[in-house]
Design a protein around this motif. Structure first.
Motif, PDB file in Angstrom:
ATOM      1  N   LEU A 117       0.804  -1.222   0.000  1.00 26.35           N
ATOM      2  CA  LEU A 117       0.000   0.000   0.000  1.00 26.35           C
ATOM      3  C   LEU A 117       0.841   1.277   0.000  1.00 26.35           C
ATOM      4  CD1 LEU A 117      -2.958  -0.963   2.380  1.00 26.35           C
ATOM      5  CD2 LEU A 117      -2.952  -0.803  -0.118  1.00 26.35           C
ATOM      6  N   PRO A 118       1.932   1.372   0.783  1.00 28.46           N
ATOM      7  CA  PRO A 118       2.717   2.614   0.737  1.00 28.46           C
ATOM      8  C   PRO A 118       3.286   2.933  -0.637  1.00 28.46           C
ATOM      9  CG  PRO A 118       3.283   1.342   2.692  1.00 28.46           C
ATOM     10  CD  PRO A 118       2.421   0.469   1.844  1.00 28.46           C
ATOM     11  N   TRP A 119       3.507   1.915  -1.455  1.00 27.01           N
ATOM     12  CA  TRP A 119       4.094   2.143  -2.775  1.00 27.01           C
ATOM     13  C   TRP A 119       3.043   2.302  -3.864  1.00 27.01           C
ATOM     14  CZ3 TRP A 119       8.896   3.602  -3.217  1.00 27.01           C
ATOM     15  CH2 TRP A 119       9.804   3.261  -2.212  1.00 27.01           C
ATOM     16  N   LEU A 120       1.774   2.217  -3.506  1.00 23.62           N
ATOM     17  CA  LEU A 120       0.728   2.389  -4.510  1.00 23.62           C
ATOM     18  C   LEU A 120       0.729   3.793  -5.116  1.00 23.62           C
ATOM     19  CD1 LEU A 120      -1.705   1.230  -6.001  1.00 23.62           C
ATOM     20  CD2 LEU A 120      -3.138   1.899  -4.057  1.00 23.62           C
ATOM     21  N   PRO A 121       0.834   4.885  -4.318  1.00 17.88           N
ATOM     22  CA  PRO A 121       0.900   6.214  -4.948  1.00 17.88           C
ATOM     23  C   PRO A 121       2.082   6.369  -5.895  1.00 17.88           C
ATOM     24  CG  PRO A 121       0.423   6.414  -2.602  1.00 17.88           C
ATOM     25  CD  PRO A 121       0.789   4.987  -2.838  1.00 17.88           C
ATOM     26  N   ALA A 122       3.247   5.837  -5.502  1.00 14.53           N
ATOM     27  CA  ALA A 122       4.420   5.950  -6.374  1.00 14.53           C
ATOM     28  C   ALA A 122       4.201   5.192  -7.673  1.00 14.53           C
ATOM     29  CB  ALA A 122       5.658   5.427  -5.652  1.00 14.53           C
ATOM     30  N   ALA A 123       3.615   3.997  -7.577  1.00 15.26           N
ATOM     31  CA  ALA A 123       3.370   3.213  -8.788  1.00 15.26           C
ATOM     32  C   ALA A 123       2.395   3.927  -9.722  1.00 15.26           C
ATOM     33  CB  ALA A 123       2.836   1.832  -8.408  1.00 15.26           C
ATOM     34  N   LEU A 124       1.350   4.515  -9.159  1.00 16.21           N
ATOM     35  CA  LEU A 124       0.365   5.205  -9.996  1.00 16.21           C
ATOM     36  C   LEU A 124       0.958   6.451 -10.647  1.00 16.21           C
ATOM     37  CD1 LEU A 124      -2.830   4.925  -7.731  1.00 16.21           C
ATOM     38  CD2 LEU A 124      -2.256   3.579  -9.762  1.00 16.21           C
ATOM     39  N   VAL A 125       1.687   7.244  -9.866  1.00 11.09           N
ATOM     40  CA  VAL A 125       2.244   8.491 -10.399  1.00 11.09           C
ATOM     41  C   VAL A 125       3.325   8.205 -11.431  1.00 11.09           C
ATOM     42  CG1 VAL A 125       3.570  10.549  -9.795  1.00 11.09           C
ATOM     43  CG2 VAL A 125       1.656   9.846  -8.362  1.00 11.09           C
ATOM     44  N   VAL A 126       4.239   7.287 -11.119  1.00 13.42           N
ATOM     45  CA  VAL A 126       5.314   6.963 -12.061  1.00 13.42           C
ATOM     46  C   VAL A 126       4.744   6.319 -13.325  1.00 13.42           C
ATOM     47  CG1 VAL A 126       7.363   5.526 -12.400  1.00 13.42           C
ATOM     48  CG2 VAL A 126       7.073   6.794 -10.276  1.00 13.42           C
ATOM     49  N   GLY A 127       3.768   5.435 -13.163  1.00 10.47           N
ATOM     50  CA  GLY A 127       3.165   4.811 -14.333  1.00 10.47           C
ATOM     51  C   GLY A 127       2.424   5.807 -15.208  1.00 10.47           C
ATOM     52  N   PHE A 128       1.682   6.726 -14.585  1.00  8.69           N
ATOM     53  CA  PHE A 128       0.963   7.741 -15.355  1.00  8.69           C
ATOM     54  C   PHE A 128       1.936   8.675 -16.068  1.00  8.69           C
ATOM     55  CE2 PHE A 128      -1.286  11.870 -15.606  1.00  8.69           C
ATOM     56  CZ  PHE A 128      -2.334  11.483 -16.431  1.00  8.69           C
ATOM     57  N   ALA A 129       3.000   9.062 -15.359  1.00 10.26           N
ATOM     58  CA  ALA A 129       4.011   9.913 -15.989  1.00 10.26           C
ATOM     59  C   ALA A 129       4.688   9.195 -17.146  1.00 10.26           C
ATOM     60  CB  ALA A 129       5.048  10.343 -14.952  1.00 10.26           C
ATOM     61  N   GLY A 130       4.951   7.914 -16.976  1.00  8.16           N
ATOM     62  CA  GLY A 130       5.538   7.154 -18.066  1.00  8.16           C
ATOM     63  C   GLY A 130       4.637   7.112 -19.287  1.00  8.16           C
ATOM     64  N   GLY A 131       3.339   6.969 -19.058  1.00  6.73           N
ATOM     65  CA  GLY A 131       2.406   6.985 -20.183  1.00  6.73           C
ATOM     66  C   GLY A 131       2.374   8.324 -20.890  1.00  6.73           C
ATOM     67  N   LEU A 132       2.431   9.424 -20.121  1.00  8.38           N
ATOM     68  CA  LEU A 132       2.450  10.752 -20.732  1.00  8.38           C
ATOM     69  C   LEU A 132       3.699  10.952 -21.585  1.00  8.38           C
ATOM     70  CD1 LEU A 132       1.198  13.086 -17.838  1.00  8.38           C
ATOM     71  CD2 LEU A 132      -0.070  12.355 -19.860  1.00  8.38           C
ATOM     72  N   ALA A 133       4.851  10.555 -21.041  1.00  8.74           N
ATOM     73  CA  ALA A 133       6.094  10.737 -21.790  1.00  8.74           C
ATOM     74  C   ALA A 133       6.128   9.859 -23.034  1.00  8.74           C
ATOM     75  CB  ALA A 133       7.293  10.433 -20.893  1.00  8.74           C
ATOM     76  N   ALA A 134       5.645   8.636 -22.921  1.00  9.31           N
ATOM     77  CA  ALA A 134       5.676   7.722 -24.063  1.00  9.31           C
ATOM     78  C   ALA A 134       4.786   8.203 -25.196  1.00  9.31           C
ATOM     79  CB  ALA A 134       5.260   6.321 -23.622  1.00  9.31           C
ATOM     80  N   THR A 135       3.686   8.875 -24.867  1.00  2.00           N
ATOM     81  CA  THR A 135       2.766   9.373 -25.890  1.00  2.00           C
ATOM     82  C   THR A 135       3.039  10.817 -26.284  1.00  2.00           C
ATOM     83  OG1 THR A 135       1.178   9.960 -24.144  1.00  2.00           O
ATOM     84  CG2 THR A 135       0.941   7.793 -25.179  1.00  2.00           C
ATOM     85  N   GLY A 136       4.009  11.470 -25.637  1.00  2.00           N
ATOM     86  CA  GLY A 136       4.358  12.838 -25.993  1.00  2.00           C
ATOM     87  C   GLY A 136       3.408  13.888 -25.472  1.00  2.00           C
ATOM     88  N   ARG A 137       2.641  13.588 -24.438  1.00  3.91           N
ATOM     89  CA  ARG A 137       1.701  14.551 -23.863  1.00  3.91           C
ATOM     90  C   ARG A 137       2.273  15.109 -22.563  1.00  3.91           C
ATOM     91  NH1 ARG A 137      -4.062  11.266 -24.570  1.00  3.91           N
ATOM     92  NH2 ARG A 137      -3.958  11.058 -26.857  1.00  3.91           N
ATOM     93  N   LEU A 138       2.307  16.426 -22.461  1.00  2.81           N
ATOM     94  CA  LEU A 138       2.895  17.104 -21.304  1.00  2.81           C
ATOM     95  C   LEU A 138       4.239  16.460 -20.947  1.00  2.81           C
ATOM     96  CD1 LEU A 138      -0.285  17.537 -19.068  1.00  2.81           C
ATOM     97  CD2 LEU A 138       0.696  19.160 -20.696  1.00  2.81           C
ATOM     98  N   PRO A 139       5.171  16.449 -21.879  1.00  3.19           N
ATOM     99  CA  PRO A 139       6.391  15.652 -21.683  1.00  3.19           C
ATOM    100  C   PRO A 139       7.248  16.103 -20.514  1.00  3.19           C
ATOM    101  CG  PRO A 139       6.598  17.077 -23.605  1.00  3.19           C
ATOM    102  CD  PRO A 139       5.173  17.170 -23.168  1.00  3.19           C
TER     103      PRO A 139
END
Length: 345
Positions: free
Chosen positions: A105-127
Motif C-alpha cells: 500500500l505505501p508504494w501504490l501512490p508511487a506506482a500510480l504516479v510513475v506509471g501515469f508519468a511514463g504513459g504521458l512521456a511515451a505518448t508525448g503529452r505534457l512531456p
C-alpha cells in the motif's frame, strides 16, 4: 423675380438635411436615456474573475524522452510487485512476506504516479511534467539501488540487516529472494530512466506563459528549507532497537552508508532544482515524483516497525512519515500559485 417671391420658404434646419422639428441626435458624451444601459467601455469593464490557467505549448518530443516513459511504466509494475515477493529465505522461512499486502500500500501512490508519468512521456503529452516525475524518482533511486545491492551480499549480511517485519530477528545468514532481486532491477531501471531524462530534457519542447516566474524565488526558498528538513529526517535512524540493528546513515557502513548519503543528497538536489524547471508543470512533476517515492519509503518503514517486536518508533520513524507531506505541500503551492490571476501593473 416674381417667381422667386411666390416660392415658399424652406423650413429652418438645425443641421443640413434635417428638419428643425426632428429630435436632435444624442451625442455619445450625453448621459444615457432612462431605461437604457450604456454599453461598458474598455476601462469600465469589471476585472475578470475567472481563474488563471497556464497556456501550455508542446512541441518536439525526442525518442529518448519517449523511451524514458516506457521505462517508467515498467518501473510502476516493479514498485507494486516487489513488496508482494519475499526478500530472502533463512532456515526454511520466507522473510518479508508476513504482511505483503500492507507493505504494498505505501508504494501504490508511487506506482500510480510513475506509471501515469511514463504513459504521458511515451505518448508525448505534457512531456516535461512526465520527465520531471521520472527524473526525481530516478534520482532518489540511485541511493536505493546501492542499498539493495548491499543486501545482495548474502555472505556478509545477516537477517538483522533486512527491512522485514513480523519475523523473529536472528543473526542467521539468508539467501536472496525474488523480492530483493526485483528491487534491484526496479531501482536500476529507474536510474536508467533518469539518464534518459537528463539526455532528452533540453531537446524536449514544452513551455508556458511564464505566469509562474514571479513566485519561483519564494518557492525556491521554501524548497531549500523543506529539502534540508527532509534530508535530516532520512539521515536519522529509522527506528530504535535494543539489538542495535537500527542505524543512522552515518552509523552504517559500506554501500549501505554510501547509498544513504546519496539518497539524502538527492533529496536536497530535487528540492533545489525543482523551482528552476520550466514550465511550471515541470516544477510540479519534479516535486511530486520525489514526494511519492519518499512516501513509499517512510510508510513502509512505519509498517515494518509496527510489525516487529524488536523495533520501536523513534524520531526517524515519525520524521520519515511527516517529510513526504512537507514535499506534497510544495506540490500544492506550485499548483495554487498558477491559479492566482496575474495583476496588472
Amino acid at each position: 423675380m416674381s417667381a422667386a417671391k411666390n416660392r415658399p420658404a424652406k423650413p429652418a434646419t438645425a443641421r443640413a438635411g434635417r428638419p428643425a422639428s426632428a429630435k436632435p441626435r444624442r451625442d455619445r458624451a450625453d448621459p444615457p436615456q432612462r431605461g437604457r444601459k450604456r454599453p461598458p467601455t474598455r476601462d469600465s469593464r469589471p476585472a475578470a474573475t475567472a481563474e488563471a490557467v497556464d497556456e501550455i505549448v508542446v512541441g518536439y518530443v525526442p525518442s529518448l524522452a519517449r523511451a524514458a516513459g516506457i521505462l517508467g511504466v515498467v518501473c510502476a509494475v516493479g514498485l507494486l510487485v516487489r513488496p508482494l515477493l519475499p526478500l530472502a529465505t533463512a532456515g526454511g522461512h520466507r522473510l518479508g512476506t508476513g504482511s505483503t499486502l500492507v507493505l504494498a500500500l505505501p508504494w501504490l501512490p508511487a506506482a500510480l504516479v510513475v506509471g501515469f508519468a511514463g504513459g504521458l512521456a511515451a505518448t508525448g503529452r505534457l512531456p516535461r511534467l512526465a520527465l520531471g516525475v521520472l527524473g526525481s524518482a530516478g534520482g532518489l533511486s540511485i541511493g536505493l539501488l546501492l542499498r539493495w545491492i548491499w543486501l545482495t551480499d548474502t555472505g556478509a549480511r545477516t537477517v538483522l540487516d533486512l527491512p522485514v517485519s513480523g519475523q523473529p530477528l536472528q543473526g542467521d545468514r539468508y539467501g536472496a529472494g525474488a523480492g530483493l532481486w526485483f528491487a534491484v532491477v526496479t531501482a536500476a531501471v529507474l536510474v536508467a530512466a533518469l539518464i534518459a531524462v537528463a539526455a532528452s530534457w533540453s531537446s524536449t519542447v514544452m513551455d508556458d506563459d511564464g505566469r509562474f516566474d514571479r513566485v519561483r524565488p519564494t518557492l525556491a526558498l521554501w524548497s531549500l528549507f523543506v529539502g534540508a528538513v527532509v534530508a535530516v529526517a532520512y539521515g536519522a535512524a529509522p527506528s530504535n532497537s535494543s539489538l542495535g540493528i537500527a542505524r543512522s546513515v552515518l552509523q552504517s557502513a559500506g554501500l549501505d552508508r554510501i547509498g544513504g548519503l546519496v539518497l539524502v543528497a538527492a533529496i536536497v538536489v530535487c528540492c533545489v532544482v525543482a523551482p528552476t524547471a520550466r514550465p511550471r508543470l515541470a516544477t510540479t512533476g519534479t516535486l511530486l515524483g520525489a514526494a511519492v517515492m519518499l512516501f513509499g519509503l517512510g510508510f513502509e518503514n512505519l509498517v515494518v516497525v509496527a510489525g516487529s517486536p524488536d523495533l520501536h518508533a523513534s524520531f526517524g520513524t515519525v520524521a520519515e512519515v511527516v517529510a513526504p507531506l512537507l514535499v506534497l505541500m510544495l506540490v500544492a503551492a506550485s499548483v495554487l500559485a498558477a491559479r492566482e490571476p496575474e495583476q496588472d501593473h
